[in-house]
Design a protein around this motif. Structure first.
Motif, short mmCIF file in Angstrom:
data_model
loop_
_atom_site.label_atom_id
_atom_site.label_comp_id
_atom_site.label_asym_id
_atom_site.label_seq_id
_atom_site.Cartn_x
_atom_site.Cartn_y
_atom_site.Cartn_z
N PHE A 292 0.82 -0.74 -0.04
CA PHE A 292 0.12 0.07 -0.41
C PHE A 292 0.80 1.14 -0.05
N GLU A 293 1.86 1.20 1.01
CA GLU A 293 2.63 2.37 0.20
C GLU A 293 3.06 3.05 -1.25
N ARG A 294 3.76 1.76 -1.57
CA ARG A 294 3.89 1.92 -2.80
C ARG A 294 2.80 2.24 -4.11
N ALA A 295 1.74 1.33 -3.68
CA ALA A 295 0.66 2.45 -4.50
C ALA A 295 0.75 3.63 -4.10
N ASP A 296 1.06 4.22 -2.77
CA ASP A 296 0.18 5.54 -2.44
C ASP A 296 2.05 6.81 -3.59
N GLU A 297 2.25 6.16 -2.98
CA GLU A 297 4.36 6.23 -3.42
C GLU A 297 3.80 6.56 -5.18
N LEU A 298 3.16 5.85 -5.96
CA LEU A 298 3.12 5.60 -7.47
C LEU A 298 1.17 6.51 -7.80
N GLY A 299 0.74 7.39 -6.58
CA GLY A 299 -0.07 7.81 -7.18
C GLY A 299 -1.96 8.02 -7.11
N VAL A 300 -1.17 5.94 -6.74
CA VAL A 300 -2.59 5.48 -6.65
C VAL A 300 -3.76 5.43 -5.60
N SER A 301 -4.88 6.21 -5.19
CA SER A 301 -5.59 6.04 -4.72
C SER A 301 -6.24 4.76 -3.83
N VAL A 302 -5.74 4.75 -2.58
CA VAL A 302 -6.59 3.64 -1.69
C VAL A 302 -7.19 3.63 -1.33
N GLU B 156 -20.86 1.94 12.90
CA GLU B 156 -20.42 2.79 14.45
C GLU B 156 -19.63 2.80 15.13
N ASN B 157 -18.52 1.78 14.83
CA ASN B 157 -17.39 1.83 15.14
C ASN B 157 -15.72 2.48 14.35
N HIS B 158 -16.48 3.33 13.36
CA HIS B 158 -15.29 4.38 12.38
C HIS B 158 -14.38 4.64 12.97
N GLY B 159 -14.71 5.44 13.75
CA GLY B 159 -13.55 6.55 14.35
C GLY B 159 -12.46 5.35 14.96
N ASP B 160 -12.74 4.28 14.99
CA ASP B 160 -11.53 3.48 16.19
C ASP B 160 -11.33 2.33 15.13
N THR B 161 -12.17 2.09 13.89
CA THR B 161 -11.10 1.27 12.64
C THR B 161 -9.93 2.10 11.89
N VAL B 162 -10.88 3.70 12.03
CA VAL B 162 -9.68 5.00 11.61
C VAL B 162 -8.26 4.99 12.68
N ALA B 163 -8.76 4.69 13.32
CA ALA B 163 -7.20 4.87 14.82
C ALA B 163 -6.36 4.03 14.60
N VAL C 264 -5.11 6.59 4.70
CA VAL C 264 -6.08 6.38 6.11
C VAL C 264 -7.19 8.39 5.93
N GLU C 265 -8.29 8.32 5.47
CA GLU C 265 -8.45 9.62 5.80
C GLU C 265 -10.62 8.74 5.78
N ASP C 266 -11.18 9.56 6.43
CA ASP C 266 -12.55 9.32 6.81
C ASP C 266 -13.55 8.50 5.43
N ASP C 267 -12.99 9.87 4.35
CA ASP C 267 -14.01 9.17 2.77
C ASP C 267 -13.42 7.71 2.06
N ARG C 268 -12.12 7.83 2.91
CA ARG C 268 -11.04 6.72 2.01
C ARG C 268 -11.58 5.07 3.31
N VAL C 269 -12.20 5.39 3.91
CA VAL C 269 -12.56 3.87 4.74
C VAL C 269 -13.95 3.64 4.87
N LEU C 270 -14.65 2.96 3.83
CA LEU C 270 -16.08 2.76 3.65
C LEU C 270 -16.63 1.39 4.88
N LEU C 271 -17.64 1.49 5.83
CA LEU C 271 -17.81 0.35 6.01
C LEU C 271 -19.14 0.59 6.18
N LEU C 272 -18.95 -0.97 6.93
CA LEU C 272 -20.87 -1.17 6.83
C LEU C 272 -22.16 -0.48 6.61
N GLY C 273 -22.75 -0.39 5.99
CA GLY C 273 -23.46 -0.38 6.10
C GLY C 273 -24.78 -0.29 4.11
#
Length: 266
Positions: free
Chosen positions: A140-150, A159-166, A176-185
């Motif tokens: 994933f670090e290499r994807a980031d270096e290549l400019g690929v969105s993760v 409900e535990n979105h903040g805990d997962t992000v942390a 790791v940003e709120d809009d890049r972490v898409l959880l159950l719903g």
């Protein structure tokens, strides 16, 4: 990962497997009288062999690293083949794909608790300490270096979105940003479609087939195997599967046995 929490899967008791697997250290919590349950009362030891392989075997470690190694090579190729102005992205599952949750599963088995009903999972999301799958961070670090969105698309609870992000931030995974972490719903297919509407998705990673395409979700095993053949050209190309022997839609499948009489030779 798909937790199957809506299906509330229960294990079929297989007494002989339970007896063989009872050797899992600690799988003997005290009963009402302070005594360990009999082997046939601790059905969840059926999980032990697959869980032991997933957490402790060098083969699992090798396969995980191998999957990410080949994924990295293929990612380089896909980026090189893309148009210069393409907005590229990858979608990855989290549990047993990028992060390892087997300590929770081992604890539950040790307590003779069936982890596949997922009633201990929320506590783990809030307070558990998942670890990285071998090879995941470098990929994933290499994807980031290549400019690929993760995008991290997981059936962990919103409900535990903040805990997962942390948790992801603590593991130092990139983007790791709120809009890049898409959880159950919404179903995973809808969350994947939302990413695909904004980006050219060049790779997906997961440990269950439902992580790649909605046609696998809820399908019986015969249908899933047929779909694997139908999509054979995608595996190892833009679909990367990580091994997971601890849970899945195959859990209650009957084994195919040799029909010859048992003969023991000394």
């Amino acid at each position: 990962m798909t937790h199957w929490r809506m299906m509330n899967i229960r294990k079929i008791t297989i007494g002989t497997v339970a007896l063989a697997a009872l050797a899992l250290a600690g799988c003997a919590p005290a009963g009402d009288e302070g005594e360990a349950p009999a082997a046939d009362e601790c059905d969840v030891v059926e999980h032990a062999m697959g869980l032991r392989w997933q957490q402790q075997s060098a083969e699992a470690q090798a396969l995980q690293g191998q999957a990410y190694h080949f994924a990295g090579q293929r990612l380089e190729e896909l980026v090189a083949e893309a148009e210069d102005d393409a907005d590229l992205a990858i979608i990855t599952d989290l549990d047993e794909t990028a992060v390892d949750n087997t300590e929770l599963l081992a604890r539950d088995v040790a307590e003779c608790h069936d982890y596949s009903v997922w009633d201990t999972w929320d506590h783990w999301e809030r307070e558990g300490a998942a670890t990285l799958i071998p090879g995941a961070l470098a990929f994933f670090e290499r994807a980031d270096e290549l400019g690929v969105s993760v995008y991290y698309v997981s059936d962990r609870t919103e409900e535990n979105h903040g805990d997962t992000v942390a948790m992801l931030e603590k593991l130092e995974l990139p983007q790791v940003e709120d809009d890049r972490v898409l959880l159950l719903g919404p179903p995973k297919e809808e969350r994947r479609a939302a990413v695909q509407a904004e980006h050219e998705v060049i790779m997906q990673l997961g440990d269950t087939l439902h992580d790649f395409d909605a046609s696998f979700a809820g399908a019986d095993l015969e249908t899933q195997r047929a779909l694997v053949e139908e999509h054979a050209d995608r595996f190892g190309n833009d679909w990367i599967v990580l091994p997971n022997a601890t849970y899945g839609s195959w859990e209650d499948a009957e084994l195919r046995a040799w029909d010859a009489p048992l003969e023991i030779e000394e």
